[in-house]
Scaffold this active site. Structure first.
Site, mmCIF file in Angstrom:
data_model
loop_
_atom_site.group_PDB
_atom_site.id
_atom_site.type_symbol
_atom_site.label_atom_id
_atom_site.label_comp_id
_atom_site.label_asym_id
_atom_site.label_seq_id
_atom_site.Cartn_x
_atom_site.Cartn_y
_atom_site.Cartn_z
ATOM 1 N N ARG A 91 -7.489 -0.744 1.097
ATOM 2 C CA ARG A 91 -8.793 -1.562 0.760
ATOM 3 C C ARG A 91 -8.569 -1.584 -1.609
ATOM 4 O O ARG A 91 -9.160 -2.216 -2.165
ATOM 5 C CB ARG A 91 -9.865 -2.354 1.211
ATOM 6 C CG ARG A 91 -10.378 -1.546 0.717
ATOM 7 C CD ARG A 91 -12.116 -1.518 2.213
ATOM 8 N NE ARG A 91 -11.194 -1.329 3.239
ATOM 9 C CZ ARG A 91 -11.921 -1.181 4.293
ATOM 10 N NH1 ARG A 91 -13.284 -2.226 5.063
ATOM 11 N NH2 ARG A 91 -11.115 -0.970 5.589
ATOM 12 N N LYS A 113 1.106 -1.260 -0.483
ATOM 13 C CA LYS A 113 -0.202 -0.212 -0.250
ATOM 14 C C LYS A 113 0.833 1.019 0.052
ATOM 15 O O LYS A 113 1.733 1.375 0.933
ATOM 16 C CB LYS A 113 -0.957 -0.020 1.244
ATOM 17 C CG LYS A 113 -2.415 1.118 1.424
ATOM 18 C CD LYS A 113 -2.669 0.818 2.374
ATOM 19 C CE LYS A 113 -2.983 2.748 2.576
ATOM 20 N NZ LYS A 113 -4.081 2.304 3.532
ATOM 21 N N LYS A 159 -10.468 13.064 8.303
ATOM 22 C CA LYS A 159 -9.994 12.160 9.472
ATOM 23 C C LYS A 159 -10.000 13.642 9.988
ATOM 24 O O LYS A 159 -9.785 14.707 9.681
ATOM 25 C CB LYS A 159 -8.568 11.693 9.298
ATOM 26 C CG LYS A 159 -8.757 10.485 8.506
ATOM 27 C CD LYS A 159 -7.345 10.024 8.552
ATOM 28 C CE LYS A 159 -6.728 8.822 7.924
ATOM 29 N NZ LYS A 159 -7.716 7.173 8.570
ATOM 30 N N ASP A 194 -11.784 7.212 3.590
ATOM 31 C CA ASP A 194 -11.632 6.636 4.012
ATOM 32 C C ASP A 194 -10.979 5.154 4.186
ATOM 33 O O ASP A 194 -9.922 5.006 4.745
ATOM 34 C CB ASP A 194 -11.280 7.182 5.546
ATOM 35 C CG ASP A 194 -9.633 7.056 6.309
ATOM 36 O OD1 ASP A 194 -9.146 7.381 5.649
ATOM 37 O OD2 ASP A 194 -9.676 7.605 7.857
ATOM 38 N N GLU A 230 -9.548 3.864 1.249
ATOM 39 C CA GLU A 230 -9.400 4.056 0.813
ATOM 40 C C GLU A 230 -7.625 2.724 0.273
ATOM 41 O O GLU A 230 -7.423 2.618 -0.414
ATOM 42 C CB GLU A 230 -8.081 5.382 0.240
ATOM 43 C CG GLU A 230 -6.725 5.096 0.679
ATOM 44 C CD GLU A 230 -6.899 5.220 2.050
ATOM 45 O OE1 GLU A 230 -7.959 5.145 2.258
ATOM 46 O OE2 GLU A 230 -5.763 5.019 2.531
ATOM 47 N N ASP A 236 -2.888 10.207 3.512
ATOM 48 C CA ASP A 236 -3.899 10.060 4.259
ATOM 49 C C ASP A 236 -4.827 10.542 4.812
ATOM 50 O O ASP A 236 -4.727 10.397 6.062
ATOM 51 C CB ASP A 236 -4.039 8.404 4.820
ATOM 52 C CG ASP A 236 -5.785 7.629 4.557
ATOM 53 O OD1 ASP A 236 -6.978 8.609 3.562
ATOM 54 O OD2 ASP A 236 -5.983 6.868 5.066
ATOM 55 N N ASP A 293 1.416 6.061 5.883
ATOM 56 C CA ASP A 293 0.626 5.508 5.078
ATOM 57 C C ASP A 293 0.984 3.999 4.318
ATOM 58 O O ASP A 293 -0.033 3.983 3.331
ATOM 59 C CB ASP A 293 -0.625 5.706 4.690
ATOM 60 C CG ASP A 293 -2.127 5.207 4.775
ATOM 61 O OD1 ASP A 293 -1.832 4.298 5.926
ATOM 62 O OD2 ASP A 293 -3.397 5.543 4.340
HETATM 63 N N1 BES Z 1 -4.478 4.205 7.006
HETATM 64 C C1 BES Z 1 -5.514 3.688 7.568
HETATM 65 C C2 BES Z 1 -5.365 3.151 8.690
HETATM 66 C C3 BES Z 1 -4.875 3.383 10.076
HETATM 67 C C4 BES Z 1 -5.040 4.271 11.117
HETATM 68 C C5 BES Z 1 -3.648 3.405 9.762
HETATM 69 C C6 BES Z 1 -4.444 4.352 11.919
HETATM 70 C C7 BES Z 1 -2.865 3.486 11.236
HETATM 71 C C8 BES Z 1 -3.065 4.417 12.359
HETATM 72 C C9 BES Z 1 -6.543 3.467 6.183
HETATM 73 O O1 BES Z 1 -6.773 4.490 5.420
HETATM 74 C C10 BES Z 1 -8.365 4.001 7.020
HETATM 75 O O2 BES Z 1 -8.097 4.965 7.739
HETATM 76 N N2 BES Z 1 -9.007 3.095 7.289
HETATM 77 C C11 BES Z 1 -10.149 3.281 8.435
HETATM 78 C C12 BES Z 1 -10.912 2.016 7.725
HETATM 79 C C13 BES Z 1 -12.705 2.470 7.969
HETATM 80 C C14 BES Z 1 -12.858 3.531 7.222
HETATM 81 C C15 BES Z 1 -12.800 0.910 7.381
HETATM 82 C C16 BES Z 1 -9.935 3.038 9.855
HETATM 83 O O3 BES Z 1 -8.746 2.659 10.383
HETATM 84 O O4 BES Z 1 -10.856 3.981 10.411
HETATM 85 ZN ZN ZN Z 2 -5.234 4.686 5.182
HETATM 86 MN MN MN Z 3 -7.889 5.702 4.916
#
Ligand code: BES
Ligand code: ZN
Ligand code: MN
Length: 496
Positions: A351, A265, A277, A347, A349, A270, A288
């Protein structure tokens, strides 16, 4: 730091500093530490018997030899209880000793490698060099003040007693150096800010690795990826002014070797996009692209170790930003697989970029696919920052990762049972990109599983350990480069 291997013995070798180790309450002292003690008329034994040095793990003491030995100083470092000794403790102890030597202002030191416990000279040397180089890592690129105060060790001499030992030490040292340099490259990419570490820079880095090791490289523009049908990757990339890149790096192409795909990834920042966020802590989202950094590091080390495998490294790289052109919740995207996805959160993104990367990897008909991603905050909640969450469709492949985890990079399995798929059902498309908050990491894994067909695959969620707040024995605060050593170990263990 320059690392040289020379024939010699601790008690005979002139150096600025000689490094020695001892277990806790040693009865008696062993190896080179014992030889030095004999030469020094029992001086080290005295220090230990008097309780001035107990040999506790990570304990270090600097002693001036005052002419009693050819070395000017000795650093005596603890290994803890002998019964608890393993290579992970060794890497930690070496790192702490290295930091102690560096912080004491020493520029050159020597260490004699001798068998310890059940470990061979080569194993011990590889772990020594790994612990040392990873523990001494510092990210100073943007520190312009007090530059002159930054200390660094310039040279290490590894001593071996016989030609045969020197040979093993040389091998171990070379491997440890190659792997550690790959980890440090990954750390630099993770620690670098997103205004520097752009998708273009990741493509440049990949190009450089390709040039240095005669690999094939392709960096597709977003428009090209879109034209090929990567509707998910290109949707994420659309909100940003910074050009995205779909990077494909290939090692040992067309040699009839087993093909393994590594998908990382590469979200260089992000923000969450339109599903933005909270601003607090958002600066952390520069990491990220840790999955991308891990697969690049793996490629570099694999090539330098000349691993007999055909590796295909795929990095969908882009920022995830909101703008008037950004993709939106409710949008339906057509992925490269032909399956459609309803965007619930922009968010989620990771996947989306990965699913096109996974589908693309199928063109190479790989024996196995590994994807590495900072995919879910839920993984940090579930497992914390010490553990990689692993999920997959093939028990044997998951076992291989668990085996490789002896590098100290801890992994823990999460299930991908069919019941979880219900959360991803969409009214308008084949699936949604988000399920419930509950089981967030598993649902991310379930989503990705729909893009690998029947190919053996493991997803590694490194959201926790990619970057850490509190330093560890050989991992300073910040980007860790997690995944590089794990993947390299797995590839070294690979049997077709
Ligand atoms: N990059 C984030 C995941 C992340 C969060 C990594 C905190 C390290 C620390 C990912 O893109 C994301 O935002 N995931 C969301 C998914 C949700 C919207 C299903 C999340 O984890 O809140
Ligand atoms: Zn992310
Ligand atoms: Mn994200």
């Amino acid at each position: 730091m320059d690392i040289r291997v020379e024939k010699g013995r601790s008690e005979k070798y002139p150096s600025e500093l000689l490094l020695l180790f001892s277990f806790e309450s040693p009865e008696p002292l062993e190896g080179p530490t014992r030889s030095v003690d004999v030469e020094w008329k029992g001086f080290l034994s005295t220090i230990i018997h008097q309780g001035d040095f107990k040999g506790e793990l990570f304990q270090c003491r600097l002693i001036h030899t005052q002419g009693a030995l050819p070395a000017d100083r000795v650093a005596l470092a603890g290994l803890g209880k002998k019964a608890e000794f393993d290579l992970e403790k060794w890497r930690g102890a070496v790192s702490k000793a290295g930091q102690f030597i560096r912080d004491s202002g020493i520029k050159r030191f020597a260490f004699q490698i001798e068998r310890l416990d059940d470990f061979s000279e080569e194993e011990l040397t590889e772990a020594f060099v790994t612990g040392l180089l990873l523990g001494l890592y510092q990210f100073n690129e943007f520190k312009t003040l007090e530059r002159e105060k930054i200390k660094a060790i310039e040279e290490l001499v590894l001593l071996g007693e016989t030609d045969k030992k020197i040979q093993s030490i040389g091998e171990g040292s070379r491997k440890g150096k190659v792997i550690s340099e790959a980890v440090c490259m990954a750390r630099n990419l993770v620690n670098g800010p997103s205004n520097q570490i752009t998708p273009t820079l990741l493509a440049e880095k990949a190009r450089q690795i390709a040039r240095d090791h005669s690999m094939e490289i392709q960096a597709l523009e977003v428009s090209e990826a879109e034209a090929m049908g990567m509707g998910a990757f290109s949707a994420v990339a659309r909100g940003s002014q910074e050009p995205g890149k779909f990077i494909v790096l290939e090692y040992n192409k067309g040699k009839g070797l087993d093909t393994i795909a590594l998908v990382g990834k590469g979200i260089t920042f992000d923000s969450g996009g339109i599903s933005i966020k909270p601003s607090e802590g958002m600066e952390r989202m520069k990491d990220d692209m840790s999955g991308a950094a891990a697969v690049l590091g793996t490629m570099q080390a694999a090539a330098r170790l000349e691993l007999p495998l055909h590796l295909v490294c795929i990095i969908p790289a882009t920022e995830n930003l909101p703008s008037g052109k950004a993709y939106k919740p409710g949008d339906v995207l057509k992925t490269l697989s032909g399956q459609t996805v309803e965007v619930i959160s922009t968010d989620a993104e990771g996947r989306l970029v990965l699913c096109d990367g996974l589908t693309y990897s199928l063109r190479y008909q790989p024996k196995a696919i590994f994807d590495i991603a900072t995919l879910t905050g839920a993984c940090v909640i579930a497992l914390g920052d010490h553990v990689i969450g692993i999920m997959g469709n093939d028990d044997g492949l998951l076992k291989k990762i668990e085996e490789a985890s002896r590098t100290g990079e801890k992994v823990w399995r999460l299930p991908l049972w069919d019941e979880y798929f219900d959360y991803l059902k969409s009214d308008t498309a084949d699936f949604r990109n988000v399920g419930t908050r509950a089981a967030g990491t598993i649902i991310g894994g379930i989503f990705l599983s729909k893009f690998v067909e029947k190919t053996p695959w493991v997803h590694l969620d490194i959201a926790g350990p990619a970057s850490i707040e509190k330093e560890r024995p050989y991992i300073p605060r910040g980007g860790t480069g997690v995944g590089v050593r794990l993947m390299i170990q797995l590839l070294r263990d690979w049997k077709s």
